[in-house]
Design a protein around this motif. Structure first.
Motif, short mmCIF file in Angstrom:
data_model
loop_
_atom_site.label_atom_id
_atom_site.label_comp_id
_atom_site.label_asym_id
_atom_site.label_seq_id
_atom_site.Cartn_x
_atom_site.Cartn_y
_atom_site.Cartn_z
N PRO A 96 0.82 -1.21 0.00
CA PRO A 96 0.00 0.00 0.00
C PRO A 96 0.86 1.26 0.00
O PRO A 96 1.91 1.31 0.64
N MET A 97 0.41 2.26 -0.77
CA MET A 97 1.07 3.57 -0.83
C MET A 97 -0.01 4.63 -0.65
O MET A 97 -1.12 4.47 -1.16
N ARG A 98 0.34 5.69 0.08
CA ARG A 98 -0.61 6.80 0.25
C ARG A 98 0.09 8.11 -0.07
O ARG A 98 1.15 8.40 0.47
N ILE A 99 -0.54 8.88 -0.95
CA ILE A 99 -0.10 10.24 -1.26
C ILE A 99 -1.29 11.13 -0.97
O ILE A 99 -2.36 10.96 -1.57
N GLY A 100 -1.14 12.04 -0.03
CA GLY A 100 -2.28 12.85 0.40
C GLY A 100 -3.33 11.95 1.01
O GLY A 100 -3.03 11.13 1.88
N ASP A 101 -4.57 12.04 0.53
CA ASP A 101 -5.66 11.22 1.05
C ASP A 101 -5.94 9.99 0.21
O ASP A 101 -6.88 9.25 0.48
N ILE A 102 -5.14 9.75 -0.83
CA ILE A 102 -5.39 8.64 -1.74
C ILE A 102 -4.44 7.49 -1.44
O ILE A 102 -3.22 7.65 -1.48
N GLU A 103 -5.04 6.33 -1.10
CA GLU A 103 -4.24 5.13 -0.82
C GLU A 103 -4.56 4.06 -1.85
O GLU A 103 -5.71 3.88 -2.24
N PHE A 104 -3.53 3.36 -2.31
CA PHE A 104 -3.67 2.33 -3.33
C PHE A 104 -2.49 1.37 -3.20
O PHE A 104 -1.51 1.65 -2.52
N ARG A 105 -2.61 0.20 -3.84
CA ARG A 105 -1.49 -0.76 -3.86
C ARG A 105 -0.59 -0.41 -5.03
O ARG A 105 -1.07 -0.15 -6.13
N ALA A 106 0.71 -0.39 -4.78
CA ALA A 106 1.65 0.02 -5.81
C ALA A 106 2.79 -0.98 -5.93
O ALA A 106 3.19 -1.60 -4.94
N GLU A 107 3.29 -1.12 -7.15
CA GLU A 107 4.51 -1.88 -7.37
C GLU A 107 5.68 -0.91 -7.26
O GLU A 107 5.65 0.18 -7.84
N ILE A 108 6.70 -1.33 -6.50
CA ILE A 108 7.87 -0.49 -6.23
C ILE A 108 9.11 -1.34 -6.40
O ILE A 108 9.21 -2.42 -5.82
N SER A 109 10.07 -0.84 -7.18
CA SER A 109 11.34 -1.56 -7.30
C SER A 109 12.26 -1.11 -6.17
O SER A 109 12.20 0.03 -5.70
N LEU A 110 13.10 -2.03 -5.73
CA LEU A 110 14.09 -1.73 -4.68
C LEU A 110 15.42 -1.47 -5.37
O LEU A 110 15.89 -2.30 -6.15
N ALA A 111 16.01 -0.32 -5.10
CA ALA A 111 17.23 0.08 -5.80
C ALA A 111 18.16 0.82 -4.85
O ALA A 111 17.73 1.33 -3.81
#
Length: 153
Positions: A96-111
Motif C-alpha cells: 500500500p502507498m498513500r499520497i495525500g488522502d489517496i491510498e492504493f497498492r503500488a509496485e515499487i522496485s528496490l534500488a
C-alpha cells in the motif's frame, strides 16, 4: 485522452506514506518519465510465508541515522532501465502507498538510491488515473510537510 476533471494534483515532490512497511513518511520525487516507482532499499533475503513469496529488505535513513527492516510481497525481479540508460535487475514489491488522502497498492522496485537526493521516486504507473502532475509546485498533497523527514530539504 484528456485528463479527467477533479483528479488531485501532485507537485514535483511529495511526502509518501507506505503504511504496510512501517516506515516514516518518505520524501519522493515525482517522475513521469519513469514507469515504475523506486525505493532506496537493500535486499536481505527472499522467503515464503503461507505459500506466498516475500522479500525482506532494509531502508536506511542516513539523515536520521536509522535503518528500518521491512517485509513485503515479492512480485518479480525485473530488468529496469535507470535514468543513465543502464538496465539493472531489481526486486519489485507490492505494498500500500498513500499520497495525500489517496491510498492504493503500488509496485515499487528496490534500488540503491544512495547517490540520489530523494530516497524514493514515484513513477507514472502509480500516478495514472489518480493524479495530475503540476511540475511548477511542490508538496501539493503534503501541506504539513516536516523538513526533517527522511532527508534534508
Amino acid at each position: 485522452m484528456a485528463n479527467k476533471p477533479g483528479l488531485p494534483a501532485v507537485g514535483w515532490r511529495e511526502l509518501v506514506h507506505l503504511p504496510g512497511l512501517g516506515l516514516p513518511p518518505i520524501p519522493a520525487k515525482i517522475d513521469t518519465g519513469a514507469r515504475t516507482s523506486s525505493l532506496h532499499g537493500h535486499v536481505i533475503e527472499e522467503f515464503e510465508r503461507e505459500g506466498e513469496k516475500f522479500v525482506r529488505f532494509a531502508v536506511d535513513f542516513q539523515d536520521l541515522d536509522q535503518r528500518v527492516l521491512c517485509e513485503a510481497v515479492h512480485v518479480d525481479v525485473r530488468g529496469i532501465t535507470s535514468s543513465n540508460g543502464e538496465t539493472q535487475r531489481r526486486y519489485v514489491i507490492k505494498t500500500p502507498m498513500r499520497i495525500g488522502d489517496i491510498e492504493f497498492r503500488a509496485e515499487i522496485s528496490l534500488a540503491d538510491r544512495s547517490d540520489m537526493k530523494f530516497p524514493m521516486l514515484i513513477g507514472r504507473s502509480s500516478l495514472r488515473r489518480r493524479f495530475v502532475v503540476d511540475s511548477g509546485h511542490s508538496w501539493l498533497q503534503t501541506p504539513e510537510r516536516k523538513t526533517k523527514v527522511g532527508h534534508k530539504p
